[in-house]
Design a protein around this motif. Structure first.
Motif, PDB file in Angstrom:
ATOM      1  N   THR A 184       0.869  -1.177   0.000  1.00 35.26           N
ATOM      2  CA  THR A 184       0.000   0.000   0.000  1.00 35.26           C
ATOM      3  C   THR A 184       0.908   1.229   0.000  1.00 35.26           C
ATOM      4  O   THR A 184       2.016   1.194   0.545  1.00 35.26           O
ATOM      5  N   PRO A 192      -1.827  -2.752  18.763  1.00 37.38           N
ATOM      6  CA  PRO A 192      -1.012  -3.361  17.708  1.00 37.38           C
ATOM      7  C   PRO A 192      -0.633  -2.336  16.639  1.00 37.38           C
ATOM      8  O   PRO A 192      -1.423  -1.444  16.317  1.00 37.38           O
ATOM      9  N   GLY A 237      -2.801   1.705  10.292  1.00 39.09           N
ATOM     10  CA  GLY A 237      -3.553   1.019   9.249  1.00 39.09           C
ATOM     11  C   GLY A 237      -3.066  -0.400   9.042  1.00 39.09           C
ATOM     12  O   GLY A 237      -2.417  -0.990   9.919  1.00 39.09           O
ATOM     13  N   ASN A 260      -9.384  -3.094  19.526  1.00 40.06           N
ATOM     14  CA  ASN A 260      -8.045  -2.670  19.966  1.00 40.06           C
ATOM     15  C   ASN A 260      -7.243  -1.995  18.851  1.00 40.06           C
ATOM     16  O   ASN A 260      -6.148  -1.484  19.106  1.00 40.06           O
ATOM     17  N   VAL A 261      -7.770  -2.000  17.618  1.00 39.48           N
ATOM     18  CA  VAL A 261      -7.017  -1.430  16.483  1.00 39.48           C
ATOM     19  C   VAL A 261      -7.296   0.070  16.375  1.00 39.48           C
ATOM     20  O   VAL A 261      -8.453   0.488  16.369  1.00 39.48           O
ATOM     21  N   TYR A 262      -6.220   0.852  16.290  1.00 35.96           N
ATOM     22  CA  TYR A 262      -6.348   2.314  16.148  1.00 35.96           C
ATOM     23  C   TYR A 262      -7.064   2.621  14.839  1.00 35.96           C
ATOM     24  O   TYR A 262      -6.562   2.306  13.757  1.00 35.96           O
ATOM     25  N   ALA A 305      -5.370   0.618   2.176  1.00 30.81           N
ATOM     26  CA  ALA A 305      -5.100  -0.137   3.406  1.00 30.81           C
ATOM     27  C   ALA A 305      -4.722   0.780   4.562  1.00 30.81           C
ATOM     28  O   ALA A 305      -4.592   0.341   5.703  1.00 30.81           O
ATOM     29  N   TYR A 306      -4.539   2.027   4.269  1.00 31.09           N
ATOM     30  CA  TYR A 306      -4.151   3.028   5.265  1.00 31.09           C
ATOM     31  C   TYR A 306      -5.254   4.075   5.447  1.00 31.09           C
ATOM     32  O   TYR A 306      -5.739   4.296   6.558  1.00 31.09           O
ATOM     33  N   THR A 328      -5.701  -6.600   6.718  1.00 31.27           N
ATOM     34  CA  THR A 328      -5.689  -6.713   5.255  1.00 31.27           C
ATOM     35  C   THR A 328      -5.052  -8.039   4.855  1.00 31.27           C
ATOM     36  O   THR A 328      -4.283  -8.635   5.607  1.00 31.27           O
ATOM     37  N   ASP A 329      -5.365  -8.473   3.635  1.00 33.70           N
ATOM     38  CA  ASP A 329      -4.721  -9.684   3.124  1.00 33.70           C
ATOM     39  C   ASP A 329      -3.281  -9.410   2.703  1.00 33.70           C
ATOM     40  O   ASP A 329      -2.478 -10.341   2.622  1.00 33.70           O
ATOM     41  N   MET A 330      -2.945  -8.145   2.453  1.00 37.39           N
ATOM     42  CA  MET A 330      -1.534  -7.827   2.181  1.00 37.39           C
ATOM     43  C   MET A 330      -0.663  -8.240   3.346  1.00 37.39           C
ATOM     44  O   MET A 330       0.387  -8.841   3.181  1.00 37.39           O
ATOM     45  N   ILE A 348      -8.815  -8.991   0.737  1.00 36.88           N
ATOM     46  CA  ILE A 348      -9.112  -7.771   1.499  1.00 36.88           C
ATOM     47  C   ILE A 348      -7.970  -6.774   1.294  1.00 36.88           C
ATOM     48  O   ILE A 348      -6.905  -6.890   1.893  1.00 36.88           O
ATOM     49  N   SER A 349      -8.201  -5.795   0.410  1.00 34.54           N
ATOM     50  CA  SER A 349      -7.238  -4.689   0.289  1.00 34.54           C
ATOM     51  C   SER A 349      -7.322  -3.815   1.529  1.00 34.54           C
ATOM     52  O   SER A 349      -6.309  -3.341   2.035  1.00 34.54           O
ATOM     53  N   ALA A 350      -8.553  -3.583   1.991  1.00 39.35           N
ATOM     54  CA  ALA A 350      -8.782  -2.787   3.192  1.00 39.35           C
ATOM     55  C   ALA A 350     -10.060  -3.279   3.858  1.00 39.35           C
ATOM     56  O   ALA A 350     -11.082  -3.434   3.187  1.00 39.35           O
ATOM     57  N   PRO A 351     -10.010  -3.554   5.169  1.00 43.81           N
ATOM     58  CA  PRO A 351     -11.189  -4.086   5.850  1.00 43.81           C
ATOM     59  C   PRO A 351     -12.174  -2.984   6.243  1.00 43.81           C
ATOM     60  O   PRO A 351     -11.765  -1.888   6.622  1.00 43.81           O
ATOM     61  N   PHE A 370      -8.481   3.468   7.357  1.00 45.16           N
ATOM     62  CA  PHE A 370      -8.378   3.481   8.824  1.00 45.16           C
ATOM     63  C   PHE A 370      -8.377   4.891   9.400  1.00 45.16           C
ATOM     64  O   PHE A 370      -8.709   5.079  10.565  1.00 45.16           O
TER      65      PHE A 370
END
Lengths: 276, 249
Positions: free
Chosen positions: A103, A151, A125, B151-153, B114-115, A129-131, B142-145, B118
């Motif tokens: 990315t 994390p 981020g 717990n994920v920022y 992917a960034y 992801t699958d990456m 999944i390029s981006a969920p 978020f």
């Protein structure tokens, strides 16, 4: 032209990219060294590990189609409004090229780590992801400075053997002007060697003009420069010339088949340097 | 009042950008790009617009990373993502179908999704083709969920999904889309038949409102010229102006 100092011929520049090199190239909006890319294909470079910082277009497409690339690392390979890159797609599907999907900010961060001489860069981020699943070189750790559960992903530094790009202006001392295209600065800082083609090479030092100096990569980072007028064609060069959209659209039609691609290579690459 | 399907989409996006400070648009997104440029004019210049790949409509001076750093600092309010596949949890796939890495169909790649998914609070998913092959039960890659563990920022995420047939809102608590409006010429049944994932809906679903006359005047005038700078083929072929009768709804 006598070859001394950083200024060399286009073929001499292409000769400095060894087979198997980790080669970093910029996105289409940032000065793509297409004339040098054609020279590289003519010299038959092999087994490149090509890293797009962070995306690439016709440059990666031609190198992949011509069989020069073993591994491609990129956030995307696209020909923009002309559509998908046909030889890239075919090579990924057949397994002819090994793809490392990334990315954009992960590639930028990996180069920033190399520029700082540190082993990795953390980045937000990416988690889920699958990456991240397939990129076994990317690691998730707990933020060691946080109180609670936090994390965060670590990207290993990317130190390319060669960074290759095209700029509007260079000087005889080996300084190159990139203006606001600062990703080229990061690439040059991170790379072991930086090879540049320039529209124009001027006698006067670029560092003498304070208005230009902040947009200059100094010669310290630049190994060699070759003059190449319209050296980004058929991709454009911001502020100088537009992309040749008709040529790129023709390319997409022609290169749908392997035979069409071979015909394109013969006409536009292997036949030698086009008149500028 | 007549308008094109593209003008309806642009109008829908423009409404979602009201009151924001800064919206960024990707290089291959002419409809969101046109909407952002129109929204800037409607905001009397208050809204900042960064069109990636544009010289005139992009004020960044610190290289490709600046957009991403800017998003991490909370300075970008809205962004657009598409997807070759999008599923009911708002996962997006920009990589390809079938297995990986040797995909059956390969798309360009994940870009910054992917960034930015978020970090940008209002990510608007946009995909004109509304078919079961795009809107799938589960994406192949999944390029981006769409959603993350607690717990994920993650200050950002999906806000809405706009297609050629309908507008959905994303409900973060339920992790599902909710049908908001259906575009003129389509029914709720059409939308259900062309969507491969389940979504929520109320008993009555409104029709997507027509573009405001003030907006249409902008799109057929000054905004078309601004769009042409970054998306020349789109401006020339789709934003044809008032003589383009056969393309009207």
């Amino acid at each position: 032209m006598a070859e001394h100092g950083p200024i060399v011929s286009l073929d001499a520049l292409a000769a400095q990219v060894p087979d198997g090199a980790l080669l970093a190239v910029p996105p289409d909006y940032s000065g793509v060294a297409m004339e040098a890319t054609r020279a590289l294909i003519r010299r038959g470079v092999k087994r490149l590990h090509l890293v797009a910082v962070p995306t690439s277009g016709l440059q990666a497409e031609l190198l992949i189609g011509a069989g020069c690339v073993e591994t491609i690392e990129a956030a995307a390979i696209t020909l923009g409004e002309a559509g998908p890159a046909p030889r890239f797609s075919a090579a990924v599907k057949s397994g002819a090229v090994h793809i490392r999907d990334a990315t954009c900010p992960a590639i930028h961060a990996a180069f920033q780590a190399a520029e700082k001489g540190i082993p990795f860069m953390p980045l937000r981020g990416i988690i889920g992801t699958d990456m991240l699943r397939y990129r076994t070189d990317w690691r998730t750790i707990q933020n060691p400075l946080a109180e609670g559960d936090d994390p965060i992903v670590l990207l290993p530094a990317i130190q390319p053997d060669i960074a290759l790009f095209h700029v509007p202006l260079a000087d005889r001392e080996g300084n190159v002007w990139i203006g606001r295209r600062r990703e080229l600065v990061t690439m040059a800082h991170a790379a072991k060697r930086t090879l540049v083609t320039a529209e124009t090479i001027q006698e006067q030092s670029l560092l003498e003009d304070e208005r230009l100096a902040a947009g200059v990569i100094p010669a310290l980072y630049v190994s060699a420069i070759a003059e190449a007028e319209r050296g980004a064609w058929p991709i454009g060069l911001e502020g100088r010339y537009e992309p040749d959209a008709a040529h790129i659209a023709d390319y997409v039609r022609t290169a749908r088949s392997e035979d069409g691609f071979r015909a394109y290579l013969a006409q536009h690459v292997l036949a030698g340097r086009r008149a500028a | 009042m007549d308008f094109t399907p593209q003008e309806l989409l642009i109008a829908s996006i423009t409404r979602m950008l009201r009151g924001l400070n800064h919206v960024a648009v990707g290089a291959s997104s002419p409809i969101p790009g046109a909407a952002a440029l129109a929204a800037r004019r409607l905001s009397d210049g208050h809204l900042r617009v960064s069109v990636l790949g544009s010289r005139k409509n992009n004020f960044f001076t610190d290289g490709g990373r600046e957009l991403f750093d800017c998003a991490a600092q909370g300075r970008i309010d809205a962004f657009f993502l598409g997807g070759g596949q999008i599923d009911g949890q708002a996962n997006i796939n920009l990589v390809g179908t079938g297995g990986y890495p040797r995909t059956d169909v390969r798309w360009p790649g994940s870009f910054g999704s992917a960034y930015l998914y978020f970090l940008v609070p209002r990510v608007i998913l946009f995909r004109e083709e509304h078919t079961p092959r795009v809107f799938v039960p589960k994406v192949d890659f999944i390029s981006a969920p769409g959603v993350s563990e607690p717990n994920v920022y993650r200050p950002g995420g999906p806000y809405a999904l706009l297609t050629g047939k309908a507008l959905f809102a994303f409900d973060k608590a339920r992790q599902r889309f909710r049908l908001e409006t259906v575009h003129p010429g389509f029914s709720v049944a059409d939308v259900e038949a062309s969507t491969g994932f389940e979504f929520d809906r109320t008993a009555h679903v409104d029709v997507t409102p027509a573009p405001e006359p003030e907006l249409l005047a902008l799109l057929r005038g000054p905004v078309r010229d601004e769009v042409a700078e970054t998306y020349p083929q789109f401006a020339a072929t789709v934003m044809c102006g008032s003589d383009d009768k056969e393309n009207r709804v």
